[in-house]
Design a protein around this motif. Structure first.
Motif, short mmCIF file in Angstrom:
data_model
loop_
_atom_site.label_atom_id
_atom_site.label_comp_id
_atom_site.label_asym_id
_atom_site.label_seq_id
_atom_site.Cartn_x
_atom_site.Cartn_y
_atom_site.Cartn_z
N UNK A 206 -25.94 111.55 102.94
CA UNK A 206 -25.88 110.10 102.80
C UNK A 206 -27.07 109.48 103.53
N UNK A 207 -27.66 108.46 102.93
CA UNK A 207 -28.82 107.78 103.50
C UNK A 207 -28.43 106.34 103.85
N UNK A 208 -28.68 105.94 105.09
CA UNK A 208 -28.34 104.59 105.53
C UNK A 208 -29.43 103.60 105.18
N UNK A 209 -29.01 102.35 104.95
CA UNK A 209 -29.96 101.26 104.76
C UNK A 209 -30.56 100.86 106.11
N UNK A 210 -31.64 100.11 106.06
CA UNK A 210 -32.24 99.59 107.29
C UNK A 210 -31.64 98.25 107.68
N UNK A 211 -31.48 97.38 106.69
CA UNK A 211 -31.07 96.00 106.95
C UNK A 211 -29.57 95.80 106.80
N UNK A 212 -29.01 94.73 107.37
CA UNK A 212 -27.59 94.41 107.16
C UNK A 212 -27.28 94.27 105.67
N UNK A 213 -26.11 94.74 105.28
CA UNK A 213 -25.65 94.64 103.89
C UNK A 213 -26.61 95.32 102.92
N UNK A 214 -27.34 96.33 103.41
CA UNK A 214 -28.32 97.04 102.59
C UNK A 214 -29.33 96.07 101.97
N UNK A 218 -32.47 91.94 98.60
CA UNK A 218 -33.75 91.39 99.03
C UNK A 218 -33.61 90.14 99.87
N UNK A 219 -32.41 89.57 99.96
CA UNK A 219 -32.22 88.36 100.77
C UNK A 219 -32.39 88.65 102.26
N UNK A 221 -34.03 91.48 103.51
CA UNK A 221 -35.06 92.49 103.71
C UNK A 221 -35.32 93.26 102.43
N UNK A 222 -36.54 93.73 102.28
CA UNK A 222 -36.93 94.39 101.03
C UNK A 222 -37.08 95.89 101.15
N UNK A 223 -36.90 96.44 102.35
CA UNK A 223 -37.14 97.88 102.55
C UNK A 223 -36.24 98.75 101.68
N UNK A 224 -35.02 98.29 101.45
CA UNK A 224 -34.09 99.10 100.65
C UNK A 224 -34.61 99.28 99.22
N UNK A 225 -35.06 98.17 98.62
CA UNK A 225 -35.48 98.23 97.22
C UNK A 225 -36.87 98.82 97.05
N UNK A 226 -37.75 98.62 98.03
CA UNK A 226 -39.14 99.05 97.88
C UNK A 226 -39.44 100.43 98.49
N UNK A 227 -38.60 100.85 99.45
CA UNK A 227 -38.90 102.10 100.16
C UNK A 227 -37.72 103.09 100.10
N UNK A 228 -36.56 102.66 100.57
CA UNK A 228 -35.47 103.61 100.79
C UNK A 228 -34.85 104.10 99.48
#
Length: 364
Positions: A206-214, A218-219, A221-228
């Motif tokens: 399992x891989x965790x998100x960086x920002x709250x609520x994954x 994009x609201x 943080x964008x790291x989930x959609x662009x990197x993770x």
């Protein structure tokens, strides 16, 4: 008892912390020498000092050696390092830091020379150990420099295994340090270690998100959609059973971590906070090095040093895990060196080590 016991090196850590207390309490049980031949690197003066602070503990019978070539199998060996250090429980001092570094350097030399089968390190004080001979933010970075390779910090217990993408860096630098390739590399490392070091046939990660609520689309943080998420997809295409990114709070609160063989966290506290809450006697394992290194999952605990309050269970578990991983690596190397004869022998048998996978995977 077998004469082929593994030789496990154990460093004293900071002599003003709880390292010696947990070592002494661990080896007060004579059964430990049935498991391995311990080789402790540290100060006899410090050992004798802390022996007097522990109630109802029989003196540990050390075999004193000046080098690895003088140790005896089945004995509790002590290779002398830093005996001139003044012992002041609970005090951070450059002198104690030098003693910790001296023991660590001696043990790693023997590990590098293949005189030890594994290394278990008692905790150091990261500030007081700094000197011209030690400019690292922790054991992990030091071992990478000394032994080579790209280490993966992994926290381990019977309940949970937690790998980290970033380790000892400021929180303000985490987002800048995360890249798609780094996450894919960490997933490859984690999969490799789970297979070779833990005997898991095909691990689910399992891989965790960086920002709250994954990131909330994009609201936040964008790291989930662009990197993770792209990294998870790329890893999956390479055959790694990686899933996510999952919002960390809900993932642990729901017990979802139980569905996976390991979890990959983006940064230090994101992984270690839930891990230490769920597994207070866990172990820190430095994966993906040529040599095996583990440690208790606690620090020097200056606030309780010398007060007979330290619990040795994490140190015991670190030694248990080190021996298990050495044995698992050897079995894995034998198995993968020429798999066809093994396959022929087991043809027709059911592989009970493979976990049944659920029909669906739930992503957030």
């Amino acid at each position: 008892m077998s004469e082929n016991r593994l030789k496990i090196g154990i460093t004293q850590g900071d002599p003003n912390g709880i390292g010696w207390e947990v070592i002494l309490k661990t080896f007060a049980d004579p059964r430990m020498t049935e498991l391995c031949t311990p080789v402790i690197y540290g100060s006899l003066k410090a050992a004798e000092f802390y022996q007097k602070t522990i109630a109802d503990l029989e003196p540990v019978p050390f075999h004193i050696a000046s080098s690895i070539h003088e140790i005896r199998r089945g004995k509790i060996n002590l290779i002398l390092c830093g005996d001139e250090t003044k012992i002041e429980p609970g005090t951070a001092s450059p002198e104690a830091g030098r003693a910790a570094a001296e023991a660590l350097h001696a043990a790693v030399r023997d590990l590098r020379d293949e005189q030890l089968d594994a290394l278990v390190t008692a905790p150091i004080d990261k500030e007081s150990i700094q000197s011209d001979d030690f400019r690292y933010t922790g054991h992990t970075e030091f071992l990478a420099a000394e032994l080579g390779g790209e280490p993966l910090m992994m926290m381990c217990s019977d309940l949970l295994r937690m790998g980290l993408v970033t380790i000892h860096i400021p929180v303000t630098e985490i987002s800048h340090d995360l890249t798609r390739q780094k996450i894919v590399t960490r997933l490859e490392q984690l999969r490799s270690s789970l297979k070779a070091d833990f005997g898991i046939v095909e691990p689910r990660i399992a891989v965790l998100a960086l920002n709250p609520h994954a990131g909330d689309g994009g609201l936040l943080g964008s790291e989930e959609e662009h990197i993770i998420r792209p990294a998870v997809n790329e890893a999956y295409e390479k055959g790694i059973l990686a899933f996510g990114p999952f919002a960390a709070d809900g993932f642990f609160a729901s017990g979802h971590y139980r569905d996976y063989d390991a979890v990959l966290a983006m940064y230090h506290d994101q992984g270690l906070t839930p891990f230490k809450t769920l597994s207070p006697d866990g172990v820190n394992f430095t994966a993906c090095l040529g040599s095996v290194r583990t440690s208790p999952d606690h620090g020097v605990a200056f606030d309780i040093a010398g007060q007979d309050k330290a619990d040795p269970q994490s140190m015991r578990n670190a030694i248990y895990l080190a021996t298990d991983i050495v044995n698992n690596r050897r079995a894995w190397a034998e198995w993968t060196s020429n798999p066809l004869p093994h396959a022929e022998r087991e043809r027709g048998g059911r592989d009970l080590s493979v976990k049944d996978l659920p029909d669906t995977e739930k992503e957030s």
